[in-house]
Design an enzyme around this catalytic site. Structure first.
Site, PDB file in Angstrom:
ATOM      1  N   CYS A   1     -24.859  -3.137  52.142  1.00 39.36           N
ATOM      2  CA  CYS A   1     -26.247  -3.622  52.181  1.00 39.36           C
ATOM      3  C   CYS A   1     -26.486  -4.715  51.165  1.00 39.36           C
ATOM      4  CB  CYS A   1     -27.217  -2.465  51.969  1.00 39.36           C
ATOM      5  SG  CYS A   1     -26.772  -1.402  50.601  1.00 39.36           S
TER       6      CYS A   1
ATOM      7  N   GLU B   1     -33.667   2.740  50.436  1.00 35.71           N
ATOM      8  CA  GLU B   1     -32.679   1.708  50.105  1.00 35.71           C
ATOM      9  C   GLU B   1     -32.296   1.070  51.425  1.00 35.71           C
ATOM     10  OE1 GLU B   1     -31.680   0.872  47.175  1.00 35.71           O
ATOM     11  OE2 GLU B   1     -31.821   2.620  45.861  1.00 35.71           O
TER      12      GLU B   1
ATOM     13  N   LYS C   1     -28.431  14.650  55.556  1.00 33.31           N
ATOM     14  CA  LYS C   1     -27.949  14.275  56.881  1.00 33.31           C
ATOM     15  C   LYS C   1     -27.056  13.039  56.789  1.00 33.31           C
ATOM     16  CE  LYS C   1     -29.190  11.613  60.189  1.00 33.31           C
ATOM     17  NZ  LYS C   1     -27.905  11.117  60.733  1.00 33.31           N
TER      18      LYS C   1
ATOM     19  N   GLU D   1     -29.453  -9.437  58.884  1.00 28.96           N
ATOM     20  CA  GLU D   1     -28.320  -8.748  58.288  1.00 28.96           C
ATOM     21  C   GLU D   1     -27.280  -8.480  59.381  1.00 28.96           C
ATOM     22  OE1 GLU D   1     -28.984  -4.700  56.899  1.00 28.96           O
ATOM     23  OE2 GLU D   1     -27.820  -5.164  55.119  1.00 28.96           O
TER      24      GLU D   1
END
Lengths: 254, 529
Positions: B307, B273, B199, B404
Site C-alpha cells: 500500500c 489503513e 479475519k 493504485e
C-alpha cells in the site's frame, strides 16, 4: 433583538475556501507565534469582559455570577491552549528507536480544514472550547453555531478580528445545524469534523457522508455551563483528533 | 586509466542477459506441516464449518489446503467468545501477565520462523528472500515490542487518568503481508487488554491458522484471539456485529469507505489503513545509484503489492534520462520466478483476480499514451506472473498516475522545481507514503514537511519497524500502527469517555433536549462499568 444570518450551503462552501486558503499560512507560522496569537485573543476577550458578561445576561438569561464565571473561564481556556501550541509536538511526537541504522521521528501535523458543530450550551465558552484546540496545531476551522445566543458568536468574531489572527483561520457560521450537516459531512475538502452534542441521527449522517472522502470524525458530549468551565473540559486530547502523525526516516551513516 | 575513461557507456551496464545463468536454489518446503483442512478458530479450538474453500499457491495454482468458510453463526460465536474472554478475565489481567503471553508468542514464531516463511511464500507468492528476511522477523519483533508495552500503558499516553481497553476488536487484514498484518493488528490490541476476532484475506488464510496453533500452544486463554476465514461477506458480518466495539481494517480505500459508511451512527471505533499512490521524488543532487536501488525497492518489493509502494517516480528533469536508463538496466537484472527460489526478486502475483487488474491498468496506460518498458522475461507457464514494468511520459491525469495498481508497475514523470515536485506528489487523494532522494538535508526536511503523507522515507524506501508509527493522511485512512502511537486506537482516554455528570440545566438558556440534540447523554455502551 437582532436578525442573525442563517448560513446556507453556499456560505459553508465559501467558508471552506477561505479556510483552505488560510491553512498553509497558519500552519506555516511558528508554533510559538500561534501561541502568541491565541494569548492575544485571551487578552482581547478580557478587554471586553464586561460587554460579554452583559450580553450573556441579556441574551442568554445568565445571572451575573454565572456570566462572569463563563467569560473568565473562556479567557483562561484561550490562555491554556495558547500554551499548548509549542509543547504539543514535544509531548505527542516521538523519536522512534528502530532496529536498523536510521534516524526515525514522528511529529503531529495539522489535519487541514476542520468543521466544528459547536455546543448549544455555554454560548461563549462552548465555542472557545471547540475552536481553540483545533487551531492550536495549525488547522483552520469553520465553526457552526446554533444556540439561543448567536450574537455572542459574532461578538467573538470581533475579538478574533482584533487579535492578529489571520483572516480565514476561524470562520463562524450561524444557522441551522440540521440544514447544514449533510453538506458539511459530504464536503470533500473538509478533512475533519468535530461535533459536540450530536444526536444519533446527526452522527449517522455525518459519518455516512464523510466516508466518501475518509473524513476524520470526533464526537463529544455537550455539557452544562458548569461542566464546560471545569478542567475536565480542556485537554490536549481535544487536539489529538485533528492532527496527522507524520513519520520521517533517514539513514544514519558517514 | 585512459582506456577506462574512453570506454563507451554500455561497457558499464550490467547487461547479464542470458550470459549468467543462475542455478536453481529452491528452499525446501519439507518442514512445513500442514493439515489438509482447517476449520474456524473459535474459543481456543478449531471447529468444523459447513463449507470449505481452497487456498491455492499462486505460483503453481495447486491447492495447498482447504479452509473453513465462516458463516454468520461462526462469526457470532467468535465474537461472543471474544466478549466472554474480555469480560471474564482478559481485561482485568495484570499487564505483566498479558505481556508474558505476547513474549511467548513472539518467541515461538521465531522458533518456527522458517516454517512460517516458507508457508507465507507458498500461500501468497512472495519471494522467500522477503518472507524469510523481512515479514517473519518483523512479525516476531512486533509481538516482542508490544509485549513490553502491556504493563507500561500508564506511561504511553501523557496526562492524568488511566486509559481503558475498548472490548472486542474486529480486525480485517489484507493478503499482501498476511502474517505481518496479523501481528500489526493483534499485538497492540492484546497488549492493551482487548480481545480479537481476526479475519485474514481469503487468498492468504494459512499462516494465520498456523499462528492459531502457536496461540494454542502458548496457552493464550480461549476466546482472546479468534480467527474466522472467508471473503468480504465474513468481514461485513464482523463489522456489523453489535458486540464488536472497534474495527481495524487494512485494505483498499474502496472497502475502507464502505466500512466507514456501514459503521455510521454505530458508535464503534474505527481505524483504517487504506491504499496509496506513493511519490518517490528524485532530485538532481541525489545519489543516483542509491536512488535507483530505492526506486526498485519502492515499487518492485513484494511484486508491488504494497500500500505504501513508491508507485509514482517523480524525477527532476536534469537527471531524468540518467535515472530512467539506469532503471532500465537495473530491472533487466531482476529475477522473476518461483517464490521459493532463494534468488527470486519478484515472485508470483497473489491471485488471478489481481493479475487481471494489473493487466487492465497497464493496458489503459498504453491506451492513454504513456510509454511502457518491460525487460525480456521468461515467465513460468502455470501461476500468475507479471514482469517488472514502468511507464514514462506519464501525465498527472493518466489513470496509471492516479489509481493504485498494486502490482510491479511504476509511472515515471518529471519535474523542474521543488515546488512542482511537492505539488505533483500531493496531487492525489491518497497520502500514505513518499520518498525523497537528495543529498541536501535542508531540502529533504522542507520537502518532507510539505508532503501530505504519513510516512516519508528520506534516501531510503519501504523500511518498517515495530517502533515506528505507520499510517496515512487523506484517503489513505486514519490512525497509526506501530510504536506508542499504535496503542492509541486500542485505548479509550478519560477525556473521550467523559460523560456529563449533571443534567444540562445549569444555564437558564438551555432548552430541554429536542429530538435533534439528544447527544448530550449518549447511551452508555454495554461494557461501560
Amino acid at each position: 433583538m437582532a436578525n442573525i444570518c442563517r448560513a446556507s450551503r453556499k456560505d459553508f462552501r465559501n467558508a471552506v475556501v477561505a479556510a483552505r486558503d488560510a491553512h498553509d499560512g497558519w500552519a506555516g507560522r511558528s508554533a510559538f507565534n500561534r501561541g502568541q496569537i491565541l494569548y492575544r485573543m485571551g487578552e482581547m476577550l478580557e478587554s471586553r469582559r464586561q460587554a460579554f458578561v452583559d450580553t450573556l445576561v441579556e441574551t442568554a438569561g445568565y445571572d451575573s455570577g454565572a456570566a462572569v464565571a463563563e467569560v473568565d473561564a473562556a479567557i483562561d481556556r484561550l490562555v491554556y491552549y495558547a500554551g499548548w501550541t509549542d509543547k504539543f509536538a514535544q509531548v505527542f511526537g516521538s523519536i522512534n528507536p528502530v532496529a536498523s541504522s536510521h534516524f526515525d521521528f514522528s511529529v503531529p501535523e495539522p489535519s487541514g480544514v476542520v468543521a466544528a458543530f459547536c455546543p448549544q450550551s455555554a454560548p461563549l465558552l462552548g465555542l472557545v472550547s471547540c475552536m481553540a484546540p483545533i487551531i492550536v496545531p495549525g488547522n483552520t476551522v469553520i465553526l457552526l453555531v446554533e444556540n439561543d445566543a448567536p450574537t455572542l458568536a459574532l461578538d467573538l468574531a470581533e475579538v478574533l478580528d482584533t487579535s492578529d489572527l489571520p483572516g480565514g483561520v476561524v470562520n463562524i457560521l450561524t444557522g441551522s445545524r440540521e440544514e447544514l450537516r449533510g453538506h458539511v459531512g459530504g464536503h470533500r475538502d473538509v478533512d475533519a469534523i468535530l461535533s459536540v452534542g450530536a444526536s444519533t441521527e446527526e452522527r449517522t449522517i455525518l459519518e455516512r457522508e464523510g466516508a466518501e472522502s475518509v473524513t476524520r470524525m470526533e464526537f463529544r458530549s455537550d455539557r452544562s455551563p458548569t461542566e464546560w468551565r471545569a478542567d475536565e473540559s480542556q485537554s490536549p486530547y481535544w487536539i489529538v483528533p485533528f492532527v496527522e502523525v507524520k513519520t520521517t526516516w533517514h539513514p544514519v551513516g558517514r | 586509466m585512459s582506456e577506462l575513461e574512453a570506454a563507451p557507456d554500455t561497457a558499464r551496464e550490467l547487461l547479464f542477459g542470458d550470459e549468467w545463468e543462475y542455478a536453481p536454489a529452491p528452499q525446501s518446503a519439507d518442514h512445513v506441516r500442514l493439515e489438509d483442512r482447517y476449520g474456524a478458530f473459535v474459543d481456543g479450538a478449531f471447529r468444523d464449518t459447513d463449507e470449505y474453500f481452497p487456498s491455492i499457491n499462486p505460483a503453481t495454482e495447486e491447492t495447498i489446503a482447504e479452509v473453513g468458510l465462516a458463516d454468520e453463526q461462526t462469526v457470532d460465536d467468535a465474537v461472543l467468545a471474544a466478549r466472554t474472554a474480555y469480560e471474564s478475565h482478559w481485561r482485568d489481567l495484570p499487564g505483566k501477565e498479558r505481556a508474558k503471553y505476547l513474549y511467548r508468542i513472539g518467541r515461538m514464531i521465531k522458533e518456527k520462523s522458517r516454517e512460517f516463511a516458507v508457508l507465507e511464500s507458498m500461500d501468497g507468492g512472495k519471494p522467500i528472500r522477503e518472507s524469510r528476511d523481512m515479514d517473519i522477523p518483523l512479525v516476531a519483533a512486533h509481538f516482542f515490542h508490544y509485549a513490553g508495552w502491556a504493563d507500561k500503558l500508564e506511561y504511553a499516553l501523557p496526562g492524568p487518568g488511566r486509559p481503558r481497553s475498548l472490548g472486542v476488536c474486529g480486525q480485517i487484514i489484507p493478503w499482501n503481508f498476511p502474517l505481518l498484518m496479523a501481528a500489526w493488528k493483534l499485538a497492540p490490541a492484546l497488549a492493551t487488554g482487548n480481545t480479537v476476532v481476526l479475519k485474514p484475506a481469503e487468498t492468504t488464510p494459512l499462516t494465520a491458522l498456523k499462528l492459531a496453533e502457536v496461540i494454542q500452544e502458548a496457552g493464550l486463554p480461549p476466546g482472546v484471539v479468534n480467527i474466522v476465514q472467508g471473503a468480504g461477506g465474513v468481514g461485513s458480518a464482523l463489522v456489523e456485529h453489535p458486540e464488536v466495539d472497534k474495527i481495524a481494517f487494512t485494505g483498499s480505500t474502496e472497502v475502507g469507505k464502505h466500512i466507514q459508511k456501514q459503521l455510521a451512527g454505530s458508535q464503534k471505533r474505527l481505524t483504517l489503513e487504506l491504499g496509496g499512490k506513493g511519490a518517490n521524488i528524485v532530485f538532481e543532487d541525489a545519489p543516483i545509484d542509491q536512488a535507483v536501488e530505492g526506486i526498485v525497492d519502492g515499487i518492485y518489493f513484494n511484486q508491488g503489492h504494497v500500500c505504501c509502494a513508491g508507485s509514482r517516480l517523480l524525477v527532476q528533469e536534469s537527471v531524468a534520462e540518467e535515472v530512467t536508463q539506469k532503471l532500465r538496466d537495473r530491472i533487466a537484472t531482476l529475477r522473476v520466478g518461483h517464490p521459493l527460489d532463494k534468488n527470486t526478486d519478484i515472485g508470483a502475483i497473489n491471485s488471478q483476480q489481481q493479475l487481471e487488474k494489473i493487466r487492465r491498468l497497464v493496458d489503459i496506460g498504453e491506451q492513454e499514451g504513456a510509454d511502457k518498458f518491460q525487460p525480456e522475461c521468461d515467465l513460468p507457464e502455470n501461476g500468475f506472473w507479471f514482469p517488472p514494468t514502468f511507464f514514462t511520459n506519464v501525465t498527472q491525469s493518466h489513470r496509471i498516475a492516479q489509481e493504485e495498481i498494486f502490482g510491479p508497475v511504476l509511472s515515471v514523470s518529471t519535474f523542474r522545481t521543488p515546488e512542482e515536485a511537492v505539488e505533483r506528489a500531493n496531487n492525489t487523494e491518497y497520502g500514505l507514503a513518499s520518498g525523497i532522494w537528495s543529498d541536501k538535508g535542508s531540502k529533504l526536511f522542507s520537502i518532507s514537511q510539505a508532503l501530505k503523507s504519513g510516512v516519508v522515507w528520506g534516501n531510503t524506501y519501504n523500511k518498517f519497524d515495530p517502533a515506528s508509527p505507520f499510517g496515512g493522511y487523506k484517503e489513505s485512512g486514519f490512525g497509526r500502527e506501530g510504536g506508542v502511537h499504535g496503542l492509541l486506537p486500542y485505548l479509550e482516554l478519560p477525556s473521550q469517555s467523559w460523560q456529563p455528570q449533571t443534567p444540562t440545566n445549569g444555564s437558564p438558556s438551555t432548552k430541554p433536549a429536542s429530538s435533534t440534540s439528544a447527544g448530550a447523554s449518549p447511551e452508555p455502551k454495554a461494557d461501560d462499568t
